[in-house]
Design a protein around this motif. Sequence first.
Motif, PDB file in Angstrom:
ATOM      1  N   LYS A 125      44.053 -32.377-108.867  1.00 14.68           N
ATOM      2  CA  LYS A 125      43.248 -31.139-108.427  1.00 14.68           C
ATOM      3  C   LYS A 125      42.965 -31.513-107.000  1.00 14.68           C
ATOM      4  N   GLU A 126      42.698 -30.346-106.238  1.00 11.67           N
ATOM      5  CA  GLU A 126      42.463 -30.465-105.063  1.00 11.67           C
ATOM      6  C   GLU A 126      40.876 -30.858-104.875  1.00 11.67           C
ATOM      7  N   ARG A 127      40.756 -31.384-103.822  1.00 14.46           N
ATOM      8  CA  ARG A 127      39.212 -31.783-103.499  1.00 14.46           C
ATOM      9  C   ARG A 127      38.392 -30.586-103.045  1.00 14.46           C
ATOM     10  N   GLU A 128      37.252 -30.575-103.865  1.00 16.52           N
ATOM     11  CA  GLU A 128      36.235 -29.631-104.001  1.00 16.52           C
ATOM     12  C   GLU A 128      34.735 -29.972-103.465  1.00 16.52           C
ATOM     13  N   GLY A 129      34.410 -29.091-103.059  1.00 21.68           N
ATOM     14  CA  GLY A 129      32.953 -29.292-102.500  1.00 21.68           C
ATOM     15  C   GLY A 129      31.916 -29.404-103.599  1.00 21.68           C
ATOM     16  N   VAL A 130      30.906 -30.440-103.515  1.00 21.71           N
ATOM     17  CA  VAL A 130      29.880 -30.490-104.693  1.00 21.71           C
ATOM     18  C   VAL A 130      28.570 -29.992-104.219  1.00 21.71           C
ATOM     19  N   ALA A 131      28.027 -30.601-103.200  1.00 23.63           N
ATOM     20  CA  ALA A 131      26.824 -30.505-102.720  1.00 23.63           C
ATOM     21  C   ALA A 131      26.764 -30.772-101.180  1.00 23.63           C
ATOM     22  N   VAL A 132      26.317 -29.906-100.254  1.00 25.86           N
ATOM     23  CA  VAL A 132      26.251 -30.145 -99.145  1.00 25.86           C
ATOM     24  C   VAL A 132      24.862 -29.648 -98.180  1.00 25.86           C
ATOM     25  N   ASN A 144      18.974 -43.559 -93.362  1.00 23.95           N
ATOM     26  CA  ASN A 144      20.355 -42.880 -92.740  1.00 23.95           C
ATOM     27  C   ASN A 144      21.371 -43.007 -93.905  1.00 23.95           C
ATOM     28  N   THR A 145      20.903 -42.489 -95.073  1.00 19.48           N
ATOM     29  CA  THR A 145      21.723 -42.341 -96.419  1.00 19.48           C
ATOM     30  C   THR A 145      21.555 -40.936 -96.762  1.00 19.48           C
ATOM     31  N   VAL A 146      22.495 -40.527 -97.619  1.00 18.97           N
ATOM     32  CA  VAL A 146      22.653 -39.495 -98.490  1.00 18.97           C
ATOM     33  C   VAL A 146      23.085 -39.934 -99.807  1.00 18.97           C
ATOM     34  N   SER A 172      20.335 -35.208-101.623  1.00 20.17           N
ATOM     35  CA  SER A 172      18.998 -35.611-100.858  1.00 20.17           C
ATOM     36  C   SER A 172      19.463 -36.661 -99.928  1.00 20.17           C
ATOM     37  N   ARG A 173      18.591 -36.943 -98.694  1.00 19.67           N
ATOM     38  CA  ARG A 173      18.841 -37.715 -97.830  1.00 19.67           C
ATOM     39  C   ARG A 173      17.697 -38.601 -97.356  1.00 19.67           C
TER      40      ARG A 173
END
Length: 126
Positions: A43-50, A76-78, A70-71
């Motif tokens: 499958k193609e790469r898909e966005g999950v959460a941004v 400096n992490t997500v 969350s970040r």
Amino acid sequence: QVQLVESGGDSIQAGGSLRLSCAAAGYRVNSRCIGWFRQAPGKEREGVAVFNSIGTTWYADSVKGRFTISRDNAKNTVSLQMNDLKSEDTGMYYCAGRASAYCTTLSSVAAEYAYWGQGTQVTVSS
């Protein structure tokens, strides 16, 4: 030099929870458009959460109510908290960041993201 390093992937049974983390170097997560994508075999790469730069979030319909992005600006992490996992959530999960120093648009288009981590595998068995 920008580095995004994901961790937290695992094999888990349906209904369980996982927390993915993305550690950034050379890239400040608190002011950028950054998020999570996934790719299942064939499958193609898909966005999950941004995130965008002002903290607005976007979620794919398939994960709304189950996943939370969350970040942590100090570290400096997500992160991506994934609850009630389903077999269709199986895939390689990538952290990705856009090149713009500031952006307000929310995008789930992989081609608009310049920086990528190596990915962390999530396998959900039913």
